[in-house]
Design a protein around this motif. Structure first.
Motif, PDB file in Angstrom:
ATOM      1  N   TRP A  31       6.019  16.019  -4.987  1.00  0.00           N
ATOM      2  CA  TRP A  31       5.201  15.177  -4.108  1.00  0.00           C
ATOM      3  C   TRP A  31       4.259  14.370  -4.993  1.00  0.00           C
ATOM      4  CZ3 TRP A  31       5.537  13.572   0.687  1.00  0.00           C
ATOM      5  CH2 TRP A  31       4.450  12.931   1.267  1.00  0.00           C
ATOM      6  N   MET A  32       4.365  13.045  -4.936  1.00  0.00           N
ATOM      7  CA  MET A  32       3.603  12.163  -5.814  1.00  0.00           C
ATOM      8  C   MET A  32       2.516  11.443  -5.037  1.00  0.00           C
ATOM      9  SD  MET A  32       6.489  10.415  -8.263  1.00  0.00           S
ATOM     10  CE  MET A  32       5.192   9.578  -9.177  1.00  0.00           C
ATOM     11  N   THR A  33       1.309  11.435  -5.604  1.00  0.00           N
ATOM     12  CA  THR A  33       0.203  10.619  -5.098  1.00  0.00           C
ATOM     13  C   THR A  33      -0.115   9.595  -6.183  1.00  0.00           C
ATOM     14  OG1 THR A  33      -0.686  12.491  -3.858  1.00  0.00           O
ATOM     15  CG2 THR A  33      -2.166  10.627  -4.243  1.00  0.00           C
ATOM     16  N   VAL A  34      -0.051   8.308  -5.834  1.00  0.00           N
ATOM     17  CA  VAL A  34      -0.107   7.257  -6.854  1.00  0.00           C
ATOM     18  C   VAL A  34      -1.290   6.324  -6.623  1.00  0.00           C
ATOM     19  CG1 VAL A  34       2.371   7.307  -7.254  1.00  0.00           C
ATOM     20  CG2 VAL A  34       1.449   5.769  -5.539  1.00  0.00           C
ATOM     21  N   ALA A  78       0.849  -1.204   0.000  1.00  0.00           N
ATOM     22  CA  ALA A  78       0.000   0.000   0.000  1.00  0.00           C
ATOM     23  C   ALA A  78       0.882   1.251   0.000  1.00  0.00           C
ATOM     24  CB  ALA A  78      -0.921  -0.008   1.211  1.00  0.00           C
ATOM     25  N   ILE A  79       1.045   1.850  -1.171  1.00  0.00           N
ATOM     26  CA  ILE A  79       1.809   3.095  -1.312  1.00  0.00           C
ATOM     27  C   ILE A  79       0.849   4.143  -1.867  1.00  0.00           C
ATOM     28  CG2 ILE A  79       3.781   4.213  -2.389  1.00  0.00           C
ATOM     29  CD1 ILE A  79       5.042   1.460  -2.728  1.00  0.00           C
ATOM     30  N   THR A  80       0.678   5.219  -1.155  1.00  0.00           N
ATOM     31  CA  THR A  80      -0.255   6.253  -1.608  1.00  0.00           C
ATOM     32  C   THR A  80       0.456   7.526  -2.037  1.00  0.00           C
ATOM     33  OG1 THR A  80      -0.550   6.980   0.676  1.00  0.00           O
ATOM     34  CG2 THR A  80      -2.138   5.386  -0.185  1.00  0.00           C
ATOM     35  N   SER A  81       1.499   7.916  -1.310  1.00  0.00           N
ATOM     36  CA  SER A  81       2.192   9.148  -1.661  1.00  0.00           C
ATOM     37  C   SER A  81       3.612   9.132  -1.107  1.00  0.00           C
ATOM     38  CB  SER A  81       1.427  10.364  -1.125  1.00  0.00           C
ATOM     39  OG  SER A  81       1.237  10.254   0.272  1.00  0.00           O
ATOM     40  N   PHE A  82       4.462   9.862  -1.738  1.00  0.00           N
ATOM     41  CA  PHE A  82       5.852   9.974  -1.292  1.00  0.00           C
ATOM     42  C   PHE A  82       6.495  11.158  -1.996  1.00  0.00           C
ATOM     43  CE2 PHE A  82       5.775   7.268  -4.976  1.00  0.00           C
ATOM     44  CZ  PHE A  82       6.900   7.627  -5.713  1.00  0.00           C
ATOM     45  N   GLU A  83       7.673  11.539  -1.497  1.00  0.00           N
ATOM     46  CA  GLU A  83       8.411  12.657  -2.070  1.00  0.00           C
ATOM     47  C   GLU A  83       9.584  12.121  -2.884  1.00  0.00           C
ATOM     48  OE1 GLU A  83      11.146  16.323  -0.451  1.00  0.00           O
ATOM     49  OE2 GLU A  83       9.333  15.803   0.706  1.00  0.00           O
ATOM     50  N   THR A  84       9.826  12.716  -4.034  1.00  0.00           N
ATOM     51  CA  THR A  84      10.939  12.305  -4.880  1.00  0.00           C
ATOM     52  C   THR A  84      11.438  13.516  -5.658  1.00  0.00           C
ATOM     53  OG1 THR A  84      11.676  10.665  -6.503  1.00  0.00           O
ATOM     54  CG2 THR A  84       9.501  11.642  -6.848  1.00  0.00           C
ATOM     55  N   GLN A  85      12.325  13.261  -6.612  1.00  0.00           N
ATOM     56  CA  GLN A  85      12.843  14.345  -7.448  1.00  0.00           C
ATOM     57  C   GLN A  85      12.708  13.971  -8.916  1.00  0.00           C
ATOM     58  OE1 GLN A  85      16.879  14.924  -5.882  1.00  0.00           O
ATOM     59  NE2 GLN A  85      16.206  16.843  -4.944  1.00  0.00           N
ATOM     60  N   ARG A  97       8.351  25.413  -2.126  1.00  0.00           N
ATOM     61  CA  ARG A  97       8.035  25.189  -0.709  1.00  0.00           C
ATOM     62  C   ARG A  97       9.242  24.622   0.028  1.00  0.00           C
ATOM     63  NH1 ARG A  97       3.818  20.653   0.684  1.00  0.00           N
ATOM     64  NH2 ARG A  97       5.725  19.436   0.958  1.00  0.00           N
ATOM     65  N   LYS A  98       9.945  23.668  -0.634  1.00  0.00           N
ATOM     66  CA  LYS A  98      11.121  23.083  -0.011  1.00  0.00           C
ATOM     67  C   LYS A  98      12.205  24.134   0.209  1.00  0.00           C
ATOM     68  CE  LYS A  98      12.368  19.117   0.116  1.00  0.00           C
ATOM     69  NZ  LYS A  98      12.565  18.125   1.190  1.00  0.00           N
ATOM     70  N   ARG A  99      12.381  24.997  -0.799  1.00  0.00           N
ATOM     71  CA  ARG A  99      13.392  26.049  -0.643  1.00  0.00           C
ATOM     72  C   ARG A  99      13.017  26.977   0.506  1.00  0.00           C
ATOM     73  NH1 ARG A  99      14.887  22.701  -3.289  1.00  0.00           N
ATOM     74  NH2 ARG A  99      15.819  22.687  -5.368  1.00  0.00           N
ATOM     75  N   ALA A 100      11.720  27.300   0.586  1.00  0.00           N
ATOM     76  CA  ALA A 100      11.262  28.173   1.679  1.00  0.00           C
ATOM     77  C   ALA A 100      11.470  27.490   3.029  1.00  0.00           C
ATOM     78  CB  ALA A 100       9.788  28.527   1.479  1.00  0.00           C
ATOM     79  N   GLU A 101      11.201  26.170   3.078  1.00  0.00           N
ATOM     80  CA  GLU A 101      11.407  25.430   4.322  1.00  0.00           C
ATOM     81  C   GLU A 101      12.881  25.398   4.704  1.00  0.00           C
ATOM     82  OE1 GLU A 101       9.723  21.629   3.590  1.00  0.00           O
ATOM     83  OE2 GLU A 101       7.649  22.290   3.940  1.00  0.00           O
ATOM     84  N   GLU A 102      13.751  25.238   3.699  1.00  0.00           N
ATOM     85  CA  GLU A 102      15.182  25.227   3.974  1.00  0.00           C
ATOM     86  C   GLU A 102      15.641  26.579   4.511  1.00  0.00           C
ATOM     87  OE1 GLU A 102      17.080  24.074   0.385  1.00  0.00           O
ATOM     88  OE2 GLU A 102      16.364  21.991   0.475  1.00  0.00           O
ATOM     89  N   LYS A 103      15.124  27.668   3.902  1.00  0.00           N
ATOM     90  CA  LYS A 103      15.479  28.998   4.395  1.00  0.00           C
ATOM     91  C   LYS A 103      14.968  29.208   5.823  1.00  0.00           C
ATOM     92  CE  LYS A 103      15.736  31.405  -0.059  1.00  0.00           C
ATOM     93  NZ  LYS A 103      15.179  32.485  -0.909  1.00  0.00           N
ATOM     94  N   GLN A 104      13.733  28.717   6.043  1.00  0.00           N
ATOM     95  CA  GLN A 104      13.161  28.852   7.384  1.00  0.00           C
ATOM     96  C   GLN A 104      13.975  28.049   8.393  1.00  0.00           C
ATOM     97  OE1 GLN A 104       9.126  27.443   7.649  1.00  0.00           O
ATOM     98  NE2 GLN A 104       8.673  28.679   9.440  1.00  0.00           N
ATOM     99  N   ARG A 105      14.386  26.838   7.971  1.00  0.00           N
ATOM    100  CA  ARG A 105      15.194  26.011   8.864  1.00  0.00           C
ATOM    101  C   ARG A 105      16.556  26.654   9.136  1.00  0.00           C
ATOM    102  NH1 ARG A 105      14.538  21.780   6.363  1.00  0.00           N
ATOM    103  NH2 ARG A 105      16.398  21.773   5.039  1.00  0.00           N
ATOM    104  N   GLU A 106      17.154  27.225   8.085  1.00  0.00           N
ATOM    105  CA  GLU A 106      18.432  27.910   8.269  1.00  0.00           C
ATOM    106  C   GLU A 106      18.287  29.095   9.211  1.00  0.00           C
ATOM    107  OE1 GLU A 106      19.614  28.892   4.341  1.00  0.00           O
ATOM    108  OE2 GLU A 106      20.179  26.837   3.789  1.00  0.00           O
ATOM    109  N   GLU A 107      17.171  29.842   9.036  1.00  0.00           N
ATOM    110  CA  GLU A 107      16.920  30.983   9.906  1.00  0.00           C
ATOM    111  C   GLU A 107      16.707  30.520  11.345  1.00  0.00           C
ATOM    112  OE1 GLU A 107      16.203  34.847  11.312  1.00  0.00           O
ATOM    113  OE2 GLU A 107      17.214  34.071   9.516  1.00  0.00           O
ATOM    114  N   LEU A 108      15.972  29.401  11.495  1.00  0.00           N
ATOM    115  CA  LEU A 108      15.741  28.859  12.835  1.00  0.00           C
ATOM    116  C   LEU A 108      17.049  28.409  13.473  1.00  0.00           C
ATOM    117  CD1 LEU A 108      13.662  28.041  14.972  1.00  0.00           C
ATOM    118  CD2 LEU A 108      13.422  25.837  13.812  1.00  0.00           C
ATOM    119  N   GLU A 109      17.881  27.726  12.674  1.00  0.00           N
ATOM    120  CA  GLU A 109      19.173  27.288  13.202  1.00  0.00           C
ATOM    121  C   GLU A 109      20.035  28.487  13.602  1.00  0.00           C
ATOM    122  OE1 GLU A 109      20.767  24.929  10.093  1.00  0.00           O
ATOM    123  OE2 GLU A 109      19.550  23.140  10.576  1.00  0.00           O
TER     124      GLU A 109
END
Length: 545
Positions: free
Chosen positions: A265-268, A246-253, A291-303
């Motif tokens: 983000w894939m939904t299969v 049972a695979i419904t969704s996952f992240e890939t490139q 979104r990932k880039r924004a999350e990385e910037k947010q994480r960098e800012e948090l760190e």
């Protein structure tokens, strides 16, 4: 005349011996006998044929009736729009009894918006199928496919119409059309691939996301879209999906036509045919790169903020350590001088002082001593983190023995009894563990009622931690105060009855939490108290915080 003369032949043929025939009658009788024999021989097969024809006709009628009654299609017979007859499916379709339909006009069974169309087909005698809206007895409508044929019947032309309810089919078609539109116009990439990775469907969203036209994509394998280093992941995902996982969704490139790497983000969904056999994979792919880039910037800012706060905390700890040093030397020195010179004054001028003066001197000395104890307790509280020792394997029974020795005077003066069960090995800072046990046992000895104090220390060990309990028979603690007592400087009694600084339990809490444990109390006023705290077991090897 011939018949009357021949009538007696009947009796002869019937075997009547009393009848006598003349020569003419005898000749006529012979002729009739011959004709009768021939006639009977001819009539017999004719009768059989008639019976067979009747049976065939009856069977045919029964078959026609059976087919018309149990068939899925509704059948109606009408003349100039007036219904002459119809089968059961026809009656069920419109919600009428069979008798109610006879004599009804077909236009009464059509929804208002379809009556002109139905009338046109009835009048023209067209035979090609068409669609119209039917009107049931209860006022509800449905979609129907109709076809008709005009035939001669008893010298006049009648029309046989067949109807099929296509409401569900139209709904499914409309839903399919809607889904096609949604898929086509979706901003998300929607693709279908077979289990060999060949792309079999490609929408506008996929074209915009990846930069390939539909024609180009249908000639590609999905691995052409897979980012470097993700090909094995793609193949493993297909293998697991085919195996029934049972695979419904996952992240890939994914990689675009111009070489850009997208976070997706894939939904299969696994596609199967009517027999339930897997035939392919449908996937909805959403570009989450931004979104990932924004999350990385947010994480960098948090760190960065965490680093700043950690640096600020380290500075604060150093300042606190410096304060502790000053408090332990510069603040205590004046207190020692006040206490020493006040006591010296009392000794030198003892004979010249009255009771009031001596009482004032006692107050001053007691105040200086209490201030020294308060400073020492504050120092101990502040040094839980800064002057903590490394945790090590500690025999709990050995630390309990040290606590008993340090409290020997108080235990002896109160007549207290301190007992214990067998105690395990724990992972702790020995000096801080001693401070916790000494504070808890000291409080149990101090806060006693009319009976001599009885303090019992026990432990319960699990795979992850040890629960250490200190139970007493003292005055107890009200429910509403049981959280408050672990706060610094919180006292429930006045200093005259129960002396102390109000730091002891706050110090215990800070030490236990430094070891990764927790501390709590269970008590009722007048019924004693049980203080319990947790520590790592001696079997644990992880570093304590």
């Amino acid at each position: 005349m011939v018949f009357r003369r021949a009538l007696p032949l009947y009796h002869v043929l019937a075997g009547d011996p009393s009848v006598v025939l003349d020569p003419y009658q005898e000749s006529i009788g012979l002729a009739l006998s011959f004709l009768m024999v021939v006639g009977i021989a001819a009539i017999a097969p004719l009768s059989t044929a008639v019976k067979r024809a009747e049976e065939t006709l009856r069977e045919s009628e029964e078959r026609f009736h059976l087919l018309s009654e149990v068939g899925l299609e509704a059948i109606a017979l009408h003349e100039k729009g007036v219904i002459l007859d119809g089968n059961s499916a026809f009656a069920r379709m419109f919600g009428y009894d069979h008798a109610e339909l006879i004599g009804k006009n077909v236009l009464d069974l059509a929804a208002p918006q379809s009556r002109e169309l139905v009338l046109k087909h009835v009048r023209s005698g067209r035979e090609e199928p068409y669609e119209a809206e039917g009107l049931r007895k209860d006022g509800s409508t449905f979609s129907a496919e109709l076809s008709g044929k005009s035939i001669p019947y008893h010298g006049k032309m009648v029309r046989v119409s067949t109807l099929r309810d296509i409401t569900e089919r139209k709904r499914e078609a409309e839903e399919a059309a809607r889904m096609v539109t949604v898929v086509r116009d979706s901003n998300d990439a929607i693709t279908i691939q077979d289990f060999d990775g060949r792309i079999t469907a490609w929408n506008r969203g996929a074209e915009l996301m990846y930069g390939y036209s539909e024609e180009e994509a249908l000639a590609m394998n999905v691995e052409s879209l897979t980012a470097p280093g993700k090909v094995d992941e793609q193949r493993d995902f297909v293998r697991r999906l085919v195996a029934g996982e049972a695979i419904t969704s996952f992240e890939t490139q994914r990689v675009t036509n111009d070489g850009r790497i997208l976070d997706v983000w894939m939904t299969v969904t696994k596609l199967v045919d009517k027999a339930g056999k897997p035939i392919g994979i449908a996937s909805t792919e959403r570009d989450i790169t931004q979104r990932k880039r924004a999350e990385e910037k947010q994480r960098e800012e948090l760190e960065r903020r965490v680093e700043q706060r950690t640096a600020a905390l380290e500075r604060s700890n150093k300042e606190l350590e410096q304060f502790a040093y000053v408090a332990s030397h510069d603040l205590q020195e004046p207190l020692r001088m006040v206490a020493s010179y006040t006591q010296l004054l009392e000794r030198r001028y003892k004979d010249q002082l009255d009771d009031t003066a001596r009482e004032f001197i006692a107050f001053a000395v007691d105040g200086a001593n209490r201030m020294q104890r308060l400073i020492n307790d504050l120092l101990a509280y502040s040094r839980v983190q800064t002057r903590a020792g490394e945790p090590e394997l500690v025999e709990l029974s050995h630390v309990l023995g040290q606590a008993r020795a340090n409290l020997a005077t108080a235990i002896e003066e109160s007549g207290a009894l301190v007992t214990n069960d067998g105690l395990p090995v724990v992972m702790a800072d020995p000096a801080q563990l001693l401070s916790v046990l000494q504070n808890l046992i000291g409080n149990a000895v101090k806060f006693h009622g009319e009976e001599p104090p009885h303090v019992h220390v026990s432990a319960r060990e699990s795979d992850s931690e040890v629960e250490i309990s200190v139970r007493d028979n003292g005055i107890g603690i009200r429910k509403e105060h049981q959280e408050r007592i672990f706060l610094i400087f919180q006292r429930l009694h006045n200093r005259k009855d129960y002396p102390g600084t109000g730091i002891g339990l706050a110090l215990c809490k800070r030490i236990v939490e430094r070891h990764g444990g927790r501390i709590w109390v269970e008590s009722e006023e007048g019924s004693g108290a049980t203080f319990t705290f947790t520590l790592p077991t001696g079997r644990q090897k992880e570093q304590l915080r």
